[in-house]
Design a protein around this motif. Structure first.
Motif, PDB file in Angstrom:
ATOM      1  N   ALA A 172      -8.790  -5.718  -3.320  1.00 24.00           N
ATOM      2  CA  ALA A 172      -9.475  -6.850  -3.277  1.00 24.00           C
ATOM      3  C   ALA A 172      -8.495  -7.498  -4.628  1.00 24.00           C
ATOM      4  N   PHE A 173      -8.826  -8.718  -4.013  1.00 25.83           N
ATOM      5  CA  PHE A 173      -8.296 -10.666  -4.652  1.00 25.83           C
ATOM      6  C   PHE A 173      -7.089 -10.016  -5.003  1.00 25.83           C
ATOM      7  N   ALA A 174      -5.978  -9.578  -4.007  1.00 28.10           N
ATOM      8  CA  ALA A 174      -4.700  -9.164  -3.893  1.00 28.10           C
ATOM      9  C   ALA A 174      -4.117 -10.040  -2.362  1.00 28.10           C
ATOM     10  N   ASP A 175      -2.688  -9.785  -2.541  1.00 28.93           N
ATOM     11  CA  ASP A 175      -1.778 -10.286  -1.492  1.00 28.93           C
ATOM     12  C   ASP A 175      -0.372  -9.260  -1.020  1.00 28.93           C
ATOM     13  N   GLU A 176      -0.193  -9.502  -0.214  1.00 26.11           N
ATOM     14  CA  GLU A 176       0.538  -8.200   0.135  1.00 26.11           C
ATOM     15  C   GLU A 176       1.686  -8.228  -0.822  1.00 26.11           C
ATOM     16  N   PHE A 177       2.631  -9.104  -1.877  1.00 27.33           N
ATOM     17  CA  PHE A 177       3.028  -8.912  -2.758  1.00 27.33           C
ATOM     18  C   PHE A 177       2.055  -8.206  -3.980  1.00 27.33           C
ATOM     19  N   VAL A 178       1.427  -8.086  -4.260  1.00 28.77           N
ATOM     20  CA  VAL A 178       0.601  -7.207  -5.351  1.00 28.77           C
ATOM     21  C   VAL A 178       0.851  -6.401  -5.147  1.00 28.77           C
ATOM     22  N   VAL A 179       0.304  -5.927  -3.914  1.00 25.10           N
ATOM     23  CA  VAL A 179       0.267  -4.252  -3.895  1.00 25.10           C
ATOM     24  C   VAL A 179       1.530  -3.913  -2.780  1.00 25.10           C
ATOM     25  N   MET A 180       2.854  -4.561  -2.594  1.00 29.44           N
ATOM     26  CA  MET A 180       3.954  -3.631  -2.656  1.00 29.44           C
ATOM     27  C   MET A 180       4.397  -3.708  -4.015  1.00 29.44           C
ATOM     28  N   ASP A 181       3.591  -4.603  -5.092  1.00 29.44           N
ATOM     29  CA  ASP A 181       4.377  -3.968  -6.915  1.00 29.44           C
ATOM     30  C   ASP A 181       3.563  -2.093  -7.117  1.00 29.44           C
ATOM     31  N   VAL A 182       2.227  -2.192  -6.639  1.00 34.09           N
ATOM     32  CA  VAL A 182       1.155  -1.434  -6.868  1.00 34.09           C
ATOM     33  C   VAL A 182       1.809   0.119  -6.318  1.00 34.09           C
ATOM     34  N   MET A 183       2.709  -0.259  -4.653  1.00 28.45           N
ATOM     35  CA  MET A 183       2.863   1.028  -4.067  1.00 28.45           C
ATOM     36  C   MET A 183       5.063   0.776  -4.670  1.00 28.45           C
ATOM     37  N   ILE A 200      11.049   0.535   3.099  1.00 29.03           N
ATOM     38  CA  ILE A 200      12.013   1.226   4.017  1.00 29.03           C
ATOM     39  C   ILE A 200      12.967   2.269   2.875  1.00 29.03           C
ATOM     40  N   TYR A 201      12.829   2.988   2.612  1.00 27.54           N
ATOM     41  CA  TYR A 201      13.746   3.993   1.580  1.00 27.54           C
ATOM     42  C   TYR A 201      14.304   5.112   2.343  1.00 27.54           C
ATOM     43  N   LYS A 202      15.449   5.228   1.345  1.00 23.99           N
ATOM     44  CA  LYS A 202      16.167   5.936   2.055  1.00 23.99           C
ATOM     45  C   LYS A 202      16.233   6.093   3.699  1.00 23.99           C
ATOM     46  N   GLY A 203      16.612   4.918   3.988  1.00 22.55           N
ATOM     47  CA  GLY A 203      16.928   4.867   5.913  1.00 22.55           C
ATOM     48  C   GLY A 203      15.470   5.423   6.856  1.00 22.55           C
ATOM     49  N   MET A 204      14.256   5.022   6.507  1.00 25.06           N
ATOM     50  CA  MET A 204      13.200   5.275   7.056  1.00 25.06           C
ATOM     51  C   MET A 204      12.114   4.602   6.805  1.00 25.06           C
ATOM     52  N   GLU A 205      11.209   3.839   7.588  1.00 23.78           N
ATOM     53  CA  GLU A 205      10.172   3.868   7.142  1.00 23.78           C
ATOM     54  C   GLU A 205       9.510   4.378   6.215  1.00 23.78           C
ATOM     55  N   ILE A 206       8.629   3.555   4.974  1.00 21.77           N
ATOM     56  CA  ILE A 206       7.935   4.907   4.621  1.00 21.77           C
ATOM     57  C   ILE A 206       6.376   4.538   3.880  1.00 21.77           C
ATOM     58  N   THR A 207       6.258   2.999   4.639  1.00 23.84           N
ATOM     59  CA  THR A 207       5.505   2.445   4.643  1.00 23.84           C
ATOM     60  C   THR A 207       5.040   1.177   5.104  1.00 23.84           C
ATOM     61  N   SER A 208       4.006   0.768   5.912  1.00 29.12           N
ATOM     62  CA  SER A 208       3.903  -0.775   6.207  1.00 29.12           C
ATOM     63  C   SER A 208       2.374  -0.636   5.752  1.00 29.12           C
ATOM     64  N   GLY A 209       2.232  -2.023   5.184  1.00 31.85           N
ATOM     65  CA  GLY A 209       0.556  -2.545   4.520  1.00 31.85           C
ATOM     66  C   GLY A 209       1.041  -4.184   5.273  1.00 31.85           C
ATOM     67  N   GLY A 210      -0.168  -4.775   4.151  1.00 32.74           N
ATOM     68  CA  GLY A 210      -0.110  -6.369   4.532  1.00 32.74           C
ATOM     69  C   GLY A 210      -1.138  -6.278   3.827  1.00 32.74           C
ATOM     70  N   GLN A 211      -1.461  -8.043   3.725  1.00 39.50           N
ATOM     71  CA  GLN A 211      -2.409  -8.981   3.170  1.00 39.50           C
ATOM     72  C   GLN A 211      -3.488  -8.851   4.636  1.00 39.50           C
ATOM     73  N   ARG A 212      -4.865  -9.075   4.613  1.00 47.07           N
ATOM     74  CA  ARG A 212      -5.571  -8.310   5.653  1.00 47.07           C
ATOM     75  C   ARG A 212      -6.474  -9.669   6.154  1.00 47.07           C
ATOM     76  N   VAL A 213      -6.933  -9.818   7.308  1.00 46.45           N
ATOM     77  CA  VAL A 213      -7.880 -11.001   8.194  1.00 46.45           C
ATOM     78  C   VAL A 213      -9.071 -10.754   7.090  1.00 46.45           C
ATOM     79  N   HIS A 214      -9.737 -11.296   5.885  1.00 42.71           N
ATOM     80  CA  HIS A 214     -11.395 -11.228   5.997  1.00 42.71           C
ATOM     81  C   HIS A 214     -12.172 -12.122   6.000  1.00 42.71           C
TER      82      HIS A 214
END
Ligand code: AMO
Length: 438
Positions: free
Chosen positions: A245-256, A356-370
């Protein structure tokens, strides 16, 4: 075949690694027969357990007669207990060997060469489909064990990192009433009088929990009824899921990024020997951010085919060549290429990303519609019915903060860091279009 008191065996038994390290004198070991060799006056058994391998050497006239006589008759992969003395030996691998005084066969393995065309040795060249048919035997191989020991470290380190940032581990239902990712790739099941589906992701549930408990994570099994048979897709796979909560995609990319860096650091620390067995040199990855537009321009400049709403396989490979050992976050993803729950950014873009890591999509994510109204619109645009998502939409009517999250494939991550050619190698018992056993 003999019985031993397993409680006593557990009290007395030491591991092969302990025997090799600093033990001298009388020991009791238990494990599997990796190999046998008969040089008539000297006989060898290579004994393995999860910690390593040690040579058991019988010498005619010195080893008790019955033990010596039977040593070469024990089939590969048989389960034995060895009692004897550990001594220094210059010729033996690891510098130590065991002179047996007693060998007890707990369960003799049937002759592999005759019954199944399969070798459980590390040198085995058996093809993957056959190995998967006999996965229970394949799991005897050190190379295969190394993959799953590393995967276990990844899961443990993900939990560790998540706990360190105060995320709460959650469990979600595996039987659901409607799609969570859009599309039609669902396995239908009968749930009493109703039709239900196997969960395609914990997406809607992790959002509802994050809106109440701020940070939540799970290692969650998902099922997707995609009919295609590729080396990077499974019909049953697992995801590292996170929502905040209280996060956008940049916050969670950093966590990932930080969670993956922690996970890889732990593998380098804990699984040194496993990485050596697999001949893998791992580096803690760097991190790079770029928009979808920037990524596509860069790829075009490098003469790689691009796609309007998604990266191409070739594009993912090129990003790895341009930025090796780097997690590349591609954000500001085209809205059309993302599911209904991803927050739009203007008319055509979204707050969604892929990693993308080592040539492949490993994750997807983003901010959600709340925002319930916007969510209803997004569902309709994707051809879905808001009434099928009632409790999910309602959850945003009563105190839902802006929030964001990600889902990262457990097998995908294992596959890319270990350079495995087929994702099935990263699952103990894979489920694909054709495989439902073992
Ligand atoms: P997505 O569908 O992109 O997103 O899945 C997230 C990650 O899971 C892995 N993955 C798969 N691995 C093997 N076989 C498959 N069939 C398969 N499908 C997906 C990939 C992928 O990047 N709910 C969203 C995530 C989120 O937004 O939080 C989701 O499931 O590594």
């Amino acid at each position: 075949m003999e019985n031993v008191d397993l409680k006593k065996l557990n009290e007395k038994r030491i591991s092969v690694a302990e025997a090799l390290k600093n033990k001298k004198g009388s020991v009791e070991l238990a494990g599997w027969v990796h190999n046998t060799r008969d040089l008539s006056k000297v006989k060898f058994i290579v004994l393995k357990d999860m910690s390593g391998m040690i040579q058991v050497t019988g010498v005619k006239g010195k080893t008790p007669e019955k033990v010596f006589k039977d040593m070469d008759k024990i089939t590969r992969e048989s389960v034995i207990v060895v009692r004897g003395d550990v001594i220094d030996s210059k010729q033996a691998p690891g510098g130590k060997e065991v002179n047996p005084t007693e060998i007890i066969v707990l369960n003799a393995a049937e002759d592999l060469q005759i019954d199944v065309p399969f070798s459980a040795g590390d040198e085995s060249k058996t093809e993957l489909p056959k190995r998967l048919d006999y996965r229970f035997l394949d799991l005897h191989r050190r190379k295969v064990q190394a993959i799953f020991k590393i995967q276990a470290t990844l899961m443990q380190a993900f939990r560790e990192y998540m706990i360190s940032i105060d995320a709460v581990e959650a469990n979600f239902p595996s039987v659901i009433s409607s799609s969570s990712e859009g599309g039609t790739e669902l396995f239908k099941v009968k749930y009493f009088e109703k039709d239900a589906y196997l969960s395609q992701s914990c997406q809607l549930y992790k959002q509802m929990v994050a809106c109440a408990m701020e940070k939540v994570f799970s290692i969650f099994t998902v099922w997707r009824a995609e009919k295609h048979n590729t080396v990077r897709h499974l019909n049953e796979s697992r995801q590292f899921d996170f929502e905040m909560a209280f996060a956008d995609e940049f916050v969670v990319m950093d966590v990932m990024a930080k969670s993956v860096q922690h996970m890889i650091k732990k593998v380098i620390e804990k699984n040194l020997e496993d990485l050596e067995i697999l001949e893998i040199k791992l580096k803690v990855p760097a991190v790079k951010y770029m928009t979808f537009k920037e990524a596509n321009e860069l790829l075009k400049k490098n003469k790689v085919d691009t796609n309007e709403h998604d990266l191409t396989g070739e594009g993912e490979k090129k990003l790895n060549q341009l930025f090796p050992d780097t997690i590349v976050f591609v954000h500001d993803w085209p809205l059309k290429g993302k599911p209904f729950y991803i927050m739009p950014k203007g008319k055509d873009l979204s707050s969604g990303f892929d990693a993308i890591y080592k040539g492949m999509e490993i994750t997807s994510g983003g901010q959600r519609v709340h925002l319930p109204k916007l969510l209803e619109e997004r569902l309709k645009t994707k051809g879905l019915k808001p009434k099928d998502f009632k409790s999910y939409i309602d959850s945003f009517r009563y105190g839902a903060p802006p929030h964001a999250g990600f889902g990262m494939g457990v097998e995908r991550l294992t596959m890319v860091i270990l350079g495995l050619e087929n994702i099935r190698e990263a699952v103990m018992f894979p489920r694909d279009r054709d495989r439902l056993t073992p």
